[in-house]
Motif scaffolding. Structure first.
Motif, short mmCIF file in Angstrom:
data_model
loop_
_atom_site.label_atom_id
_atom_site.label_comp_id
_atom_site.label_asym_id
_atom_site.label_seq_id
_atom_site.Cartn_x
_atom_site.Cartn_y
_atom_site.Cartn_z
N GLY A 518 0.80 -1.22 0.00
CA GLY A 518 0.00 0.00 0.00
C GLY A 518 0.83 1.27 0.00
N ILE A 519 2.12 1.15 -0.37
CA ILE A 519 3.03 2.29 -0.35
C ILE A 519 3.65 2.43 -1.74
CG2 ILE A 519 5.13 3.27 0.66
CD1 ILE A 519 4.55 1.56 3.15
N ALA A 520 3.49 3.60 -2.33
CA ALA A 520 4.14 3.86 -3.62
C ALA A 520 5.62 4.15 -3.38
CB ALA A 520 3.48 5.04 -4.32
N HIS A 521 6.46 3.76 -4.35
CA HIS A 521 7.90 4.00 -4.26
C HIS A 521 8.44 3.49 -2.93
CE1 HIS A 521 7.39 6.20 -7.92
NE2 HIS A 521 6.69 7.16 -7.34
N GLY A 526 11.48 3.40 2.66
CA GLY A 526 12.06 2.44 3.58
C GLY A 526 11.18 1.22 3.79
N ALA A 527 10.38 0.88 2.78
CA ALA A 527 9.43 -0.23 2.92
C ALA A 527 9.86 -1.46 2.15
CB ALA A 527 8.05 0.22 2.47
N VAL A 528 11.15 -1.58 1.86
CA VAL A 528 11.70 -2.79 1.24
C VAL A 528 12.99 -3.15 1.97
CG1 VAL A 528 12.62 -3.86 -0.84
CG2 VAL A 528 10.74 -2.23 -1.03
N ILE A 529 13.04 -4.34 2.53
CA ILE A 529 14.25 -4.82 3.20
C ILE A 529 14.64 -6.15 2.56
CG2 ILE A 529 15.35 -5.44 5.38
CD1 ILE A 529 14.43 -2.57 5.30
N LEU A 530 15.87 -6.21 2.08
CA LEU A 530 16.36 -7.40 1.38
C LEU A 530 17.19 -8.29 2.31
CD1 LEU A 530 17.67 -5.64 -1.88
CD2 LEU A 530 15.39 -6.53 -1.45
N GLY A 531 17.27 -9.56 1.94
CA GLY A 531 18.24 -10.47 2.55
C GLY A 531 18.02 -10.78 4.02
N LEU A 532 16.76 -10.86 4.45
CA LEU A 532 16.49 -11.20 5.85
C LEU A 532 16.67 -12.71 6.03
CD1 LEU A 532 13.34 -8.95 6.33
CD2 LEU A 532 15.69 -8.47 7.05
N THR A 533 17.44 -13.09 7.05
CA THR A 533 17.88 -14.49 7.14
C THR A 533 17.28 -15.27 8.30
OG1 THR A 533 19.82 -13.77 8.41
CG2 THR A 533 20.07 -13.98 6.01
N ASP A 534 16.47 -14.63 9.16
CA ASP A 534 15.84 -15.39 10.24
C ASP A 534 14.59 -14.67 10.72
OD1 ASP A 534 16.67 -13.35 12.11
OD2 ASP A 534 18.64 -14.30 12.19
N ARG A 535 13.84 -15.33 11.61
CA ARG A 535 12.57 -14.78 12.09
C ARG A 535 12.76 -13.44 12.78
NH1 ARG A 535 7.88 -17.54 13.08
NH2 ARG A 535 7.62 -16.23 14.92
#
Length: 677
Positions: A518-521, A526-535
């Motif tokens: 629900g967020i443009a751009h 800051g609404a995209v986080i890559l490479g999360l490796t655990d809970r």
């Protein structure tokens, strides 16, 4: 719409009104040598510019083939209705204050609709236009001075701007102009109908367009096809870098594919030569008139100055212009004529050793095009005729004419300045079948435009009415719809709250990408986080985002290049397909190309490989190449989606491209009849 023949080539003209403009129409027809009947209509005057006046249209001795309506905007409605009832062949509606003035006048739109109703089936030009000039029929339905002279054959110029049209008639570059038509508001008879009617005239060799917007996309597409079949080039200058296609959009695609990109894509697809300024429009029309379409942009350049040869080469830099290298046979032939002191190359500085020797110059010019060049270009600036003799320069013209006859190749003579190409010389050159060109930049731009036209093999343009109730689909639904048409997407699932996001991530398998929905751009927010490796990492990332609704996706690895693939509806030009460098490079590089939907796989491949980022796609500095077929499959799938649904806009950014995949990492769709949930 009935034929426009009577309006374009009238044998009788009615002038309605008594102001200066109407008097000028009568005077300009006399000056131009119009031999038909001219009737004046005025409610109170007995004559207008020496022509006896009738009090009403009903009193005219017959139905005029053409009428110039020079009364105020409200009276124009009644006059046009009376002309239509009389059976007139058409009318020029000079008055302004119609739809072009909607921002200033409340009744402007209603008045234009009333004008269309009043005209019925009778063709009208305008309103808000000067009218037309036909130099092959000595017709001047034109309320002002102009620079045309009668001709037997020449180009037609169609313009939305009457003032620009007047200016173009004043050119002194030798361009034979057979007709000038202004279209104004295109209330009823649009650009495409007028151009199609002009194409049918054997006296018209090519058509030039000065336009702000098209009347009807399908009609324009049909006109372009008729022009191609008739072998008559069309050269277009489009102004008004409109924000039509950028209004109310929320993606990069729209900003890259604005109206100018849509117009350029349309012209390329339809085989119309596009230019960007008035001097180049005139030079391109001269080339189109004398030569027609060029099979390519390979040029043999000749001058008797090293400075001119170098200027030619420098001006061509960055353009789609090439100077084919001379073959051994060409070099041997040229050496026999020029001797040992001349460096043989293309562009060629043939020095002044053979100056004044028509035979030697003719052989030199002939040998230069005896290779891959499709056009010979001789640089020649003429001396001032009021102070100098042109006798020796005329010998160069004779030599060019001989070379043209010997080789069968087209030739042009190029002056570096318009001032050094006298109009009488330009006219003489055209009579000999030689193109007189003025200015290095304008001439090469004209050659590039007319020699870079792709063959017409495209399918009809996708054109449907705009959908109602346009909404933005969320990323998950956007990706699901694209997946239905064959776009590969990452494994993903929606989640509410940080705990559910962590559970979903574990089910998908780490590493993952977490996105706030629900967020443009999203990246900027800051609404995209890559490479999360655990809970724990997923929960922490979710708690930092400005939303509690998430999309959890598998993390795609092995990416070589990122692309943007987008389509946006351009109200004037159809659905614009944009290919560009993707991800964070989209705005930095401005590396994009636009086509129209549908585009063939081959056309898409060619356009894709024209991008700077193509070096990454094909393997850069030892890196593996991307799976280009997978990328092309994705683009075909996007086009299929557009053609199957009431789409307004699609953007995939980035499309992650690897050695064996093309995966849509992010997607946005604006579509009719869809909710945004």
């Amino acid at each position: 719409m009935p034929p426009l023949n009577r309006l374009l080539r009238p044998k009788s003209i009615a002038v309605i009104g008594g102001g200066t403009w109407c008097e000028q129409v009568i005077e300009q027809n006399r000056k131009f040598g119009f031999s038909g009947e001219i009737w004046a209509v005025h409610l109170t005057r007995t004559e207008v510019a020496g022509v006896a006046a009738f009090q009403s249209i009903n009193e005219l001795p017959g139905a005029p083939d053409a009428a110039f309506v020079g009364v105020n905007r409200h009276a124009t409605i009644d006059v046009v209705r009376a002309l239509s009832d009389k059976g007139a062949g058409g009318a020029i509606c000079f008055a302004s204050g119609f739809r072009e003035a909607s921002a200033e006048l409340e009744d402007a739109g209603d008045l234009q609709s009333a004008l269309e109703d009043a005209a019925g089936s009778m063709p009208i030009l305008g309103p808000n236009c000067y009218g037309l000039l036909n130099a092959t029929a000595n017709v001047a339905l034109w309320p002002d001075q102009h620079g045309l002279v009668p001709v037997k054959r020449g180009v037609a110029i169609v313009s939305q701007s009457s003032n620009i049209a007047i200016n173009l008639t004043m050119q002194s570059r030798g361009l034979p102009t057979a007709a000038v038509v202004t279209v104004g508001n295109q209330a009823q008879t649009g650009l495409s109908d007028i151009c199609s009617a002009l194409l049918a005239d054997d006296a018209i060799s090519a058509i030039g367009l000065f336009i702000e917007g098209l009347d009807d996309l399908k009609a324009f597409e049909a006109f372009a096809e008729r022009a191609r079949l008739a072998g008559k080039p069309v050269v277009a200058l489009k102004i008004g870098r409109s924000e039509q296609a950028q209004a109310a959009t929320i993606s990069h695609t729209a900003s890259l594919a604005g109206s100018s990109a849509g117009a350029s894509a349309l012209f390329r697809r339809l085989g119309i030569a596009e230019v960007t300024n008035l001097p180049t429009l005139l030079e391109a029309l001269k080339l189109a008139h004398a030569v027609g379409r060029l099979p390519n942009t390979q040029v043999a350049s000749l001058s008797c100055s090293g400075g001119e040869a170098n200027l030619m080469a420098d001006t061509a830099t960055g353009r789609k212009i090439s100077f084919p290298a001379l073959s051994d046979h060409q070099k041997a032939s040229l050496r026999n004529v020029l001797g040992l002191k001349v460096a043989l190359a293309n562009p060629l500085d043939y020095h002044t050793y053979i100056w004044g020797d028509v035979d030697a110059m003719s052989r030199t010019f002939s040998h230069m095009v005896d290779g891959g060049a499709e056009l010979g270009l001789v640089v020649l600036d003429f001396p001032r005729p009021d102070r100098c003799s042109m006798a020796e320069w005329m010998k160069v013209i004779d030599a060019v004419e001989q070379a043209k006859s010997i080789t069968g190749k087209p030739f042009g003579i190029l002056s570096s300045l318009p001032e050094t190409m006298p109009e009488t010389i330009a006219q003489d050159l055209l009579e000999r079948g030689i193109v007189p060109l003025c200015g290095f930049d304008e001439a090469l731009s004209a050659i590039e435009a007319l020699g870079s036209l792709a063959p017409q093999t495209a399918a009809p343009l996708h054109s449907v009415p705009p959908a109602n109730d346009i909404r933005t689909m969320n990323e998950a639904k956007s990706k699901a719809l694209l997946k239905d048409h064959g776009v590969r997407i990452p494994v993903n699932k929606s989640a509410s709250g940080a705990d559910e996001a962590a559970d979903v991530a574990k089910a998908i398998g780490f590493p993952v990408v977490l996105k706030g929905t629900g967020i443009a751009h999203k990246t900027e927010a800051g609404a995209v986080i890559l490479g999360l490796t655990d809970r724990a990492a997923v929960q922490e990332a979710a708690n930092r985002m400005p939303t509690n609704q998430f999309l959890v996706e598998e993390m795609v690895t092995g990416t070589i290049a990122e692309l943007l693939i987008g389509v946006v509806r351009d109200p004037a030009h159809g659905f614009v397909l944009t290919l560009a460098a993707g991800g964070v490079l989209t705005e930095l590089l401005k590396d994009s190309v636009s086509l129209l939907v549908p585009s063939s796989r081959e056309a898409v491949r060619e356009s894709l490989l024209s991008l700077k980022v193509a070096r990454q796609l094909t393997g850069y500095r030892g890196q593996p190449a991307c799976d280009l077929d997978a990328v092309l499959d994705t683009i075909e799938a996007v086009q299929a989606c557009v053609m199957a649904h009431p789409i307004e806009e699609i953007e995939i950014n980035p499309l992650l491209c690897g050695p064996d995949f093309a995966i849509a990492a992010d997607a946005l769709i604006r579509c009719g009849g869809q909710d945004d949930g």
